[in-house]
Scaffold this motif. Sequence first.
Motif, PDB file in Angstrom:
ATOM      1  N   SER A   1      -5.697   2.224   3.978  1.00 18.46           N
ATOM      2  CA  SER A   1      -4.482   1.396   3.951  1.00 18.46           C
ATOM      3  C   SER A   1      -3.936   1.146   5.360  1.00 18.46           C
ATOM      4  CB  SER A   1      -3.393   2.061   3.107  1.00 18.46           C
ATOM      5  OG  SER A   1      -3.818   2.218   1.779  1.00 18.46           O
TER       6      SER A   1
ATOM      7  N   ILE B   1       1.116   6.811   1.155  1.00 17.76           N
ATOM      8  CA  ILE B   1       0.308   5.592   1.001  1.00 17.76           C
ATOM      9  C   ILE B   1      -0.944   5.929   0.196  1.00 17.76           C
ATOM     10  CG2 ILE B   1       1.206   4.558   3.104  1.00 17.76           C
ATOM     11  CD1 ILE B   1      -1.469   5.324   4.480  1.00 17.76           C
ATOM     12  N   ARG B   2      -1.653   4.893  -0.236  1.00 14.29           N
ATOM     13  CA  ARG B   2      -2.821   5.086  -1.117  1.00 14.29           C
ATOM     14  C   ARG B   2      -3.899   5.964  -0.479  1.00 14.29           C
ATOM     15  NH1 ARG B   2      -1.658   1.829  -5.121  1.00 14.29           N
ATOM     16  NH2 ARG B   2      -0.595  -0.123  -4.727  1.00 14.29           N
TER      17      ARG B   2
ATOM     18  N   ASP C   1       0.807  -1.213   0.000  1.00 12.57           N
ATOM     19  CA  ASP C   1       0.000   0.000   0.000  1.00 12.57           C
ATOM     20  C   ASP C   1       0.843   1.266   0.000  1.00 12.57           C
ATOM     21  OD1 ASP C   1      -2.582  -1.069  -0.120  1.00 12.57           O
ATOM     22  OD2 ASP C   1      -2.576  -1.506   2.028  1.00 12.57           O
TER      23      ASP C   1
END
Length: 192
Positions: free
Chosen positions: A88, A83-84, A72
């Motif tokens: 996540s 991160i996404r 992620d």
Amino acid sequence: MGAAGLFIKTIMSSMLLHAKNIIGIKVVALQDMRFVGRISDGVVDPENGAILALRLRKRHPWDITRVVALHDVIEFYTDGILIRDTDSVVRTDEVLRVRRIVDYHISLLGSSTMTQNGEQLGTLRDFIFDATLGILTTIIVQKALSQEKRIMSSQRILSILPGRVIIRDTMQRERVEIGLEKIRIPALTHET
């Protein structure tokens, strides 16, 4: 300056990262550029050396441990990790494999390191991992009360236990007598 101003510095040039370099850095979700925490440790699978997740610091002792799976992570920067999205970040009990490792208190950093023959090598102070492949590549061990450090391939690791890392002893020592003095000669073995 909020989380949006976080990623001014350059991207880490190599995908081989020192764990010590990411401990304490910010984690920000790309979706809304929200700060979600700081890294406290990497979660390493003791069976195969895979980096399963990055553990986030607890804000309070009663907080539940949270992690971000390595898959992620979008990008590692010198001052943060992108991160996404906030989804996540999950509790450790939501990822069975991670939960087992955390419950058994398995952590590389600070572990006592010894050979399979019981020779104390020191304390594991850092490790290097390939962030692209998600694997442990190298460990760095330091002797107590010394600045001496040993850098070893992760392929030498036989087992990772709570508080201990056991290393394959690649040097077979033989005693050879020269006059009255005995010296050690390493056997001619090569690491594979």
